[in-house]
Design a protein around this motif. Structure first.
Motif, PDB file in Angstrom:
ATOM      1  N   SER A   1       6.323  50.587 -19.591  1.00  0.00           N
ATOM      2  CA  SER A   1       7.367  50.316 -20.600  1.00  0.00           C
ATOM      3  C   SER A   1       6.777  49.814 -21.913  1.00  0.00           C
ATOM      4  CB  SER A   1       8.386  49.305 -20.062  1.00  0.00           C
ATOM      5  OG  SER A   1       8.980  49.778 -18.878  1.00  0.00           O
TER       6      SER A   1
ATOM      7  N   GLY B   1       5.893  50.493 -25.848  1.00  0.00           N
ATOM      8  CA  GLY B   1       6.165  51.286 -27.032  1.00  0.00           C
ATOM      9  C   GLY B   1       4.887  51.427 -27.842  1.00  0.00           C
TER      10      GLY B   1
ATOM     11  N   CYS C   1       7.757  44.764 -26.146  1.00  0.00           N
ATOM     12  CA  CYS C   1       7.920  44.072 -24.869  1.00  0.00           C
ATOM     13  C   CYS C   1       6.684  43.200 -24.648  1.00  0.00           C
ATOM     14  CB  CYS C   1       8.103  45.083 -23.741  1.00  0.00           C
ATOM     15  SG  CYS C   1       8.159  44.323 -22.102  1.00  0.00           S
TER      16      CYS C   1
ATOM     17  N   TRP D   1       4.085  50.137 -30.693  1.00  0.00           N
ATOM     18  CA  TRP D   1       3.605  48.848 -31.185  1.00  0.00           C
ATOM     19  C   TRP D   1       2.958  48.034 -30.070  1.00  0.00           C
ATOM     20  CZ3 TRP D   1       2.625  48.211 -35.983  1.00  0.00           C
ATOM     21  CH2 TRP D   1       3.389  48.870 -36.952  1.00  0.00           C
ATOM     22  N   ASP D   2       3.479  48.161 -28.854  1.00  0.00           N
ATOM     23  CA  ASP D   2       2.884  47.472 -27.706  1.00  0.00           C
ATOM     24  C   ASP D   2       1.467  47.996 -27.448  1.00  0.00           C
ATOM     25  OD1 ASP D   2       5.255  45.948 -27.021  1.00  0.00           O
ATOM     26  OD2 ASP D   2       6.077  47.824 -26.222  1.00  0.00           O
TER      27      ASP D   2
ATOM     28  N   SER E   1       1.949  54.420 -20.878  1.00  0.00           N
ATOM     29  CA  SER E   1       2.945  53.649 -21.624  1.00  0.00           C
ATOM     30  C   SER E   1       4.343  53.744 -20.993  1.00  0.00           C
ATOM     31  CB  SER E   1       2.985  54.086 -23.089  1.00  0.00           C
ATOM     32  OG  SER E   1       3.305  55.457 -23.198  1.00  0.00           O
ATOM     33  N   ASP E   2       4.710  54.897 -20.500  1.00  0.00           N
ATOM     34  CA  ASP E   2       6.034  55.025 -19.863  1.00  0.00           C
ATOM     35  C   ASP E   2       6.120  54.168 -18.606  1.00  0.00           C
ATOM     36  OD1 ASP E   2       6.941  56.743 -21.811  1.00  0.00           O
ATOM     37  OD2 ASP E   2       6.567  58.564 -20.625  1.00  0.00           O
TER      38      ASP E   2
END
Length: 162
Positions: free
Chosen positions: A128, A130, A2, A132-133, A124-125
């Motif tokens: 949003s 991941g 994202c 990789w983000d 992270s949650d």
């Protein structure tokens, strides 16, 4: 991945880490009370050092809250993000002191990874992000610090070029 989520996290980590620098630049030594209150660990070295101040911590929390709101992220999340970033910064300083590094000395990567990884990973949650983000935020913040720090030094905003 994202891209927008990663960009928001990168901007929040930049604000959280830039606010103490700007507060120091604008206020010089005023209100610069060390977080560790000058306490030394059993090894005789400071816990964090004089450059880790309550002024910087409050600047990070306040600026991140305002900036998060401007990004349509809750101010509370911005403050929590900044708190984790500053926890990572303090952890890095604590470890550097244990390794015998002097205050404000450079430890490439070690200066940027904890303060970007902790908030991006732990929130992270909520953001949003991941895996990789999170990795992209850490790498981008490292590169941003590598290129911006010398400029901030040249412009007399930072006391050292790193």
């Amino acid at each position: 991945m994202c891209l927008q989520c990663s960009l928001i996290a990168l901007l929040l980590v930049a604000v959280a880490n830039g606010a103490p620098v700007m507060a120091g630049y604008l206020l010089k030594r005023r209100f610069a009370c060390p977080v560790d209150a000058g306490v030394h660990a059993a090894d005789g070295r400071p816990l964090f050092g004089r450059s880790k101040t309550w002024r910087g911590l409050l600047a990070a929390l306040g600026c991140s809250a305002v900036f998060a709101s401007a990004l349509n992220v809750s101010a509370a999340l911005g403050m929590v993000f900044a708190a984790w970033a500053m926890a990572g910064d303090l952890l890095a300083s604590f470890c550097k002191r244990r390794l015998g590094k002097t205050e404000s000395s450079q430890a490439r990567g070690f200066d940027t990874v904890p303060e970007s990884l902790l908030p991006a990973w732990l929130l992270s949650d909520e953001l949003s992000l991941g895996a990789w983000d999170v990795a992209a935020v850490v790498v981008a913040f490292f590169l941003m610090e590598e290129f911006l720090s010398p400029l901030l030094y040249k412009w007399h905003i930072r006391r050292r070029p790193y």
